[in-house]
Design a protein around this motif. Structure first.
Motif, PDB file in Angstrom:
ATOM      1  N   LYS A 154      -6.265   2.304  -7.478  1.00  0.00           N
ATOM      2  CA  LYS A 154      -6.517   3.096  -6.229  1.00  0.00           C
ATOM      3  C   LYS A 154      -6.180   2.385  -5.237  1.00  0.00           C
ATOM      4  N   ALA A 155      -6.645   0.874  -4.955  1.00  0.00           N
ATOM      5  CA  ALA A 155      -5.469  -0.126  -4.169  1.00  0.00           C
ATOM      6  C   ALA A 155      -4.042   0.417  -4.025  1.00  0.00           C
ATOM      7  N   VAL A 156      -3.579   0.210  -5.635  1.00  0.00           N
ATOM      8  CA  VAL A 156      -2.047   0.615  -5.683  1.00  0.00           C
ATOM      9  C   VAL A 156      -1.670   1.237  -5.314  1.00  0.00           C
ATOM     10  N   LEU A 157      -1.801   2.688  -4.963  1.00  0.00           N
ATOM     11  CA  LEU A 157      -2.047   3.973  -4.926  1.00  0.00           C
ATOM     12  C   LEU A 157      -2.064   3.632  -2.980  1.00  0.00           C
ATOM     13  N   TYR A 158      -3.233   2.947  -2.317  1.00  0.00           N
ATOM     14  CA  TYR A 158      -2.503   2.811  -1.409  1.00  0.00           C
ATOM     15  C   TYR A 158      -2.074   2.084  -0.615  1.00  0.00           C
TER      16      TYR A 158
END
Length: 273
Positions: free
Chosen positions: A65-69
């Motif tokens: 999820k952090a990669v997307l954000y």
């Protein structure tokens, strides 16, 4: 004084005036994301969260999820720290934030329409008994770092909700305990012509919580609104409080599901013990 010198002075004065006007028109201090940019950032953050909700198998871990954000931050040349500090500032200026947030939600809806999807309020409920009208994210945190631990609800449908509609707001809570004296307030209101109906609930424990609002069967609903607010007591310490699995279900008048809840599991209490 020569004409050339006069032109330089006037040019300098005009440039200075423009800078002053730009500063005066900007409501955000230095280091805080501007209103216009924040609107665009919130749109992409909403779309990122929608991708996570629609494809949970692709975003199972916090790292994924952090990669997307992070891709959103890179798009706008931001760091996570700059985004977080801007949210803190906007939390102090909630009216301004909600105005920008609502504009961002409109942008998201317009993008969805262009892709050919159907808006929630345009879905027919004549054949189906219920629909989830929650358009915000499904997960929230209440934290000592947040200056405004409040989730604002405000639904103004393009087409008024049918008379006698029943609304059921529900979500899961983690982090409350007997060692933490703080509570969470829930409130939902419905405007029907010249009548406003209100339901409240105080949450003191972990688990799934629900708040039901039954509207009058003779008037359509123009607006549904309210809030979920963490009552932080400054003298007491606490860690993060987590809220997840948000739903706001709209049921038709005379719903068999609601009648079953009334007779079995649902208790219309104003305070959790």
């Amino acid at each position: 004084m020569s004409n050339q010198s006069l032109k330089k002075i006037l040019k300098f004065g005009f440039s200075t005036l423009c800078v002053i006007l730009l500063i005066a028109c900007s409501r955000t201090p230095k280091g805080i994301i501007s209103e216009k940019k924040m609107r665009h950032v919130l749109v992409d953050m909403q779309l990122a969260e929608a991708m996570i909700n629609m494809n949970p198998q692709d975003y199972r871990t916090n790292e994924e999820k952090a990669v997307l954000y992070q891709s959103v931050f890179e798009k706008y040349s931001l760091t996570e720290a700059e985004y977080d500090s801007s949210l803190v500032w906007y939390g102090r200026n909630l009216d301004l934030y909600m105005r920008i947030y609502n504009l961002a939600l409109t942008d998201v809806k317009n993008r969805i329409e262009l892709m050919g999807d159907v808006k929630p309020e345009a879905v027919s409920t004549s054949d189906s008994d219920s629909i989830d009208i929650w358009i915000y994210r499904r997960y929230y945190e209440f934290s000592p770092l947040n200056l405004s631990n409040t989730i604002v609800l405000d639904f103004k449908p393009n087409r008024e909700y049918t008379s006698g509609s029943i609304f059921l707001l529900s979500f899961q809570v983690w982090g409350l305990s007997s060692a933490i004296p703080q509570t969470i307030d829930m409130k939902i209101c419905a405007d029907q012509s010249d009548t406003t109906l209100v339901m409240n609930k105080v949450i003191r424990t972990d688990g799934k919580h629900e708040l039901m609002l039954k509207t009058l069967p003779t008037k359509k609903i123009k607006r549904l609104y309210g809030y979920i607010r963490f009552n932080e007591k400054k003298e007491s310490s606490y860690h993060k409080i987590y809220l997840d699995d948000f739903q706001l279900m709209k049921f038709n008048y005379g719903s068999a599901y609601i009648e079953q809840m009334d007779s079995t599991t649902y208790k219309d209490n104003s305070i959790d013990q």
